[in-house]
Design an enzyme around this catalytic site. Structure first.
Site, mmCIF file in Angstrom:
data_model
loop_
_atom_site.group_PDB
_atom_site.id
_atom_site.type_symbol
_atom_site.label_atom_id
_atom_site.label_comp_id
_atom_site.label_asym_id
_atom_site.label_seq_id
_atom_site.Cartn_x
_atom_site.Cartn_y
_atom_site.Cartn_z
ATOM 1 N N SER A 224 0.846 -1.186 0.000
ATOM 2 C CA SER A 224 0.000 0.000 0.000
ATOM 3 C C SER A 224 0.891 1.249 0.000
ATOM 4 O O SER A 224 1.653 1.452 -0.928
ATOM 5 C CB SER A 224 -0.974 -0.028 1.178
ATOM 6 O OG SER A 224 -1.977 0.947 1.023
ATOM 7 N N ASP A 292 -17.653 -16.096 -12.171
ATOM 8 C CA ASP A 292 -16.909 -17.024 -11.318
ATOM 9 C C ASP A 292 -16.353 -18.201 -12.107
ATOM 10 O O ASP A 292 -15.189 -18.582 -11.967
ATOM 11 C CB ASP A 292 -17.820 -17.507 -10.186
ATOM 12 C CG ASP A 292 -17.109 -18.430 -9.195
ATOM 13 O OD1 ASP A 292 -15.891 -18.653 -9.352
ATOM 14 O OD2 ASP A 292 -17.770 -18.925 -8.277
ATOM 15 N N ASP A 295 -13.102 -19.194 -15.337
ATOM 16 C CA ASP A 295 -11.784 -19.817 -15.229
ATOM 17 C C ASP A 295 -11.876 -21.327 -15.096
ATOM 18 O O ASP A 295 -10.874 -22.006 -14.843
ATOM 19 C CB ASP A 295 -11.014 -19.246 -14.038
ATOM 20 C CG ASP A 295 -11.719 -19.485 -12.712
ATOM 21 O OD1 ASP A 295 -12.843 -20.021 -12.713
ATOM 22 O OD2 ASP A 295 -11.137 -19.143 -11.664
ATOM 23 N N ASP A 299 -15.425 -21.370 -7.587
ATOM 24 C CA ASP A 299 -14.675 -21.298 -6.330
ATOM 25 C C ASP A 299 -14.814 -19.961 -5.617
ATOM 26 O O ASP A 299 -14.108 -19.681 -4.654
ATOM 27 C CB ASP A 299 -13.197 -21.595 -6.582
ATOM 28 C CG ASP A 299 -12.585 -20.674 -7.646
ATOM 29 O OD1 ASP A 299 -13.295 -19.784 -8.155
ATOM 30 O OD2 ASP A 299 -11.396 -20.865 -7.977
ATOM 31 N N ASP A 464 -8.789 -5.461 -5.464
ATOM 32 C CA ASP A 464 -8.450 -4.391 -4.516
ATOM 33 C C ASP A 464 -9.466 -3.259 -4.611
ATOM 34 O O ASP A 464 -9.743 -2.746 -5.696
ATOM 35 C CB ASP A 464 -7.044 -3.868 -4.806
ATOM 36 C CG ASP A 464 -6.457 -3.067 -3.653
ATOM 37 O OD1 ASP A 464 -7.207 -2.339 -2.972
ATOM 38 O OD2 ASP A 464 -5.239 -3.161 -3.425
ATOM 39 N N HIS A 502 -7.726 -5.491 -0.557
ATOM 40 C CA HIS A 502 -6.641 -4.743 0.070
ATOM 41 C C HIS A 502 -6.391 -5.321 1.467
ATOM 42 O O HIS A 502 -6.647 -4.673 2.484
ATOM 43 C CB HIS A 502 -6.974 -3.259 0.143
ATOM 44 C CG HIS A 502 -5.769 -2.372 0.238
ATOM 45 N ND1 HIS A 502 -4.922 -2.147 -0.828
ATOM 46 C CD2 HIS A 502 -5.254 -1.663 1.267
ATOM 47 C CE1 HIS A 502 -3.949 -1.335 -0.459
ATOM 48 N NE2 HIS A 502 -4.125 -1.023 0.810
#
Length: 572
Positions: A224, A292, A295, A299, A464, A502
């Site tokens: 950060s 979701d 890919d 999960d 993030d 984050h």
């Protein structure tokens, strides 16, 4: 470049130079200390003989009260003072760091009214010949101790592994959205970059004194604000570091703060713009419904962000309230005003004038690709804004942006950021540009750091909600445009982590980045795909590959979905 020393392992006791003049013990010790400190800084007789002094513990304790002259620090200061020095036993309560000498001190400013830079330096009895500077977070204001287990070293503390560690508070006290230190010029410069060099130089003088030699390698690690600091040291002080870990870096600091002001304006200064938490959750769940499994695995993680982005327009259309329902309070659809707020987050901010290094944009967030804005650092919880926005009530982005506008830009505590035209700031434009040069860390010229053989590892969550991952990608792409992919590959590894926010998220990675960096620097073995263990409470223990950008982990179609071995790294 860091001095290359001989073999590592158990260090000699603290060493200093012999003096022939008989003086009281305390004065004699200080003279001997100064001889070594000045030698560490390149001053004094190179042929003077060094001799073993009393025990490591005794020499540690005697450092308390020592003053260090400005001449050993590469930027202007009023010198430094060692406030305390004590040995910490390996058996001390909650000690994860082994036996070490803990030194606390303060670096004095040039101008009256500027706070000290408070620092900690930790010297392990068994030194591995390396030093690690640890970055801070938020607006700093709290001394980074450099002790304990850290995210980039999940199993054992760096200090316990023999690293000499150090950190500081960046030159002010208190980490809050108010950021009142922005009213003090020298404190702003310290926060932006100067504290890093000042603390580095004091720490290395003490390390040289303790072990009779400088570190073989000096590393920096942080996330950060600490990630921004990592990019800062490469850009400003490339000769001081051999390797950097810069995670979730707060690059383009002025840009993200201006965007935070825009977010607050769309939520509070625009009728109907406030987005309640149930609707933010609804956006997130809709994203999972659509993306979701892109890919190959259901999960709870959006891994193929690029493919998900191709569904963005359809998702927004499905979330928009039908005509006539926009004014009805419910948690199933979003009004045009609410979607406009999310569009500010998604689109970022484009300025009609350049910041430092000709930067004109702050890239937006993956709002419809798996970022969740309802957590501790999410968007506003209250639908009204008081005179002093807070993170808890009004969200991280706006509260931090408001404080920046008040104390750094306008330098007026009564300034109303809701009425601030960030695209046309008028008389404040010059100040914003100056701040972007002091704090921004957006200079793409890393040629000196690359030429010296410096290495960089950056990990950033694609979900993030505080620092946009797309800004980090933009900086990486600027490096590729400047130097070419071959050169960038020779010194940098970028890992964009699906599901990671984050510090929280659907997937929270734990992996040994410090070990990877050290191996790269010392053995020349560059990291490729890394394996990360999830430490999120609900899914603790599952693993995923950390893929080099622009690749992401795709499920191979068979095998345990909770095992990294069942995934391969592919491009979208």
């Amino acid at each position: 470049m860091s001095a290359r020393a001989g073999s590592s392992g158990a260090p000699r006791a603290f060493v200093s130079l012999r003096v022939s003049v008989r003086v009281p013990l305390r004065v004699s010790f200080r003279m001997r200390v100064w001889s070594v400190l000045l030698l560490a800084a390149g001053v004094g007789s190179a042929g003077a003989a060094a001799a073993a002094e009393p025990t490591f513990a005794m020499q540690c304790i005697q450092l308390a009260g020592l003053t260090l002259p400005p001449g050993i620090i590469g930027l202007p200061t009023g010198g430094a003072r060692i406030d305390t020095a004590e040995m910490i036993a390996a058996t001390a309560h909650n000690n994860q760091d082994g036996e070490y000498c803990r030194i606390t001190g303060s670096i004095k400013p040039l101008k009256v009214g500027t706070p000290d830079i408070r620092f900690d330096v930790n010297l392990p009895r068994r030194w591995n010949g390396r030093a690690l500077q640890v970055g801070g977070g938020g607006y700093n204001g709290v001394v980074v101790s450099g002790t304990g287990v850290m995210p980039f070293w999940p199993d054992r503390a760096p200090l316990a592994q023999g690293y000499a560690t150090f950190g500081d508070d960046s030159g002010h006290v208190g980490n809050s959205a108010l950021a009142v230190f922005g009213l003090v010029d020298e404190a702003v410069v310290n926060f932006g970059y100067a504290h890093l060099k000042k603390t580095h130089d004091v720490a290395l003088a003490l390390i040289g004194h303790a072990y009779g030699r400088r570190p073989e390698h000096v590393y920096f690690a942080g996330g950060s604000t600490g990630g921004r600091e990592g990019y800062t040291v490469m850009q400003r002080f490339p000769d001081d570091y051999d390797g950097v870990i810069a995670n979730s870096p707060a690059l383009n600091f002025s840009g993200v703060r201006l965007l935070g002001v825009k977010v607050g304006q769309t939520e509070y200064a625009t009728p109907g713009g406030f987005v309640p938490r149930p609707l933010l959750e609804r956006v997130y769940q809709r994203t999972l419904e659509v993306c979701d499994q892109l890919d190959g695995a259901a999960d709870g993680i959006v891994s193929d962000v690029s493919a998900c982005r191709r569904h963005e327009a359809d998702m927004i259309a499905s979330l928009r309230c039908p005509p006539g329902e926009a004014g009805v309070a419910n948690d199933t659809c979003l009004s045009n005003a609410q979607l406009a707020t999310l569009d500010v987050l998604r689109g970022g901010i484009s300025l009609p004038w350049p910041l430092a290094w000709n930067v004109t944009r702050y890239r937006g967030y993956n709002v419809f690709q798996g970022a969740l804005f309802t957590g501790m650092l999410g968007l506003a919880r209250n639908d009204a804004c008081g005179t002093s926005p807070t993170i808890v009530a009004n969200g991280y982005l706006f509260s931090q942006g408001d404080g920046y506008a008040r104390y750094f830009i306008a330098r007026d505590p009564a300034f109303d950021s809701l009425k601030f035209d960030v695209l046309h700031p008028g008389r404040y434009r010059q100040q914003i540009v100056a701040l972007s040069r002091t704090i921004g860390a957006m200079n793409p010229d890393l040629s000196r750091y690359i030429a010296r053989g410096g290495k960089l590892i950056t990990l950033h969550g694609l979900a993030d909600e505080v620092i946009s991952p797309n800004q980090t990608i933009a900086y990486y792409e600027a490096l590729v445009d400047r130097f070419g992919s071959g050169t960038v590959d020779s010194f940098m590894r970028l890992y964009m982590v699906p599901g990671f926010q984050h510090g929280s998220g659907a997937f929270i990675p734990s992996t040994d980045l410090l070990g990877a960096l050290d191996t790269w620097v010392t053995r020349g073995t560059a990291p490729e795909t890394l394996i990360a263990t999830d430490i999120a409470a609900a899914t603790n223990g599952r693993s995923r590959p950390l893929c080099r950008y622009p690749m992401f982990p795709r499920y191979g179609g068979k095998g345990n979905v909770n095992s990294a071995s069942s995934f391969i790294c592919v491009e979208s």
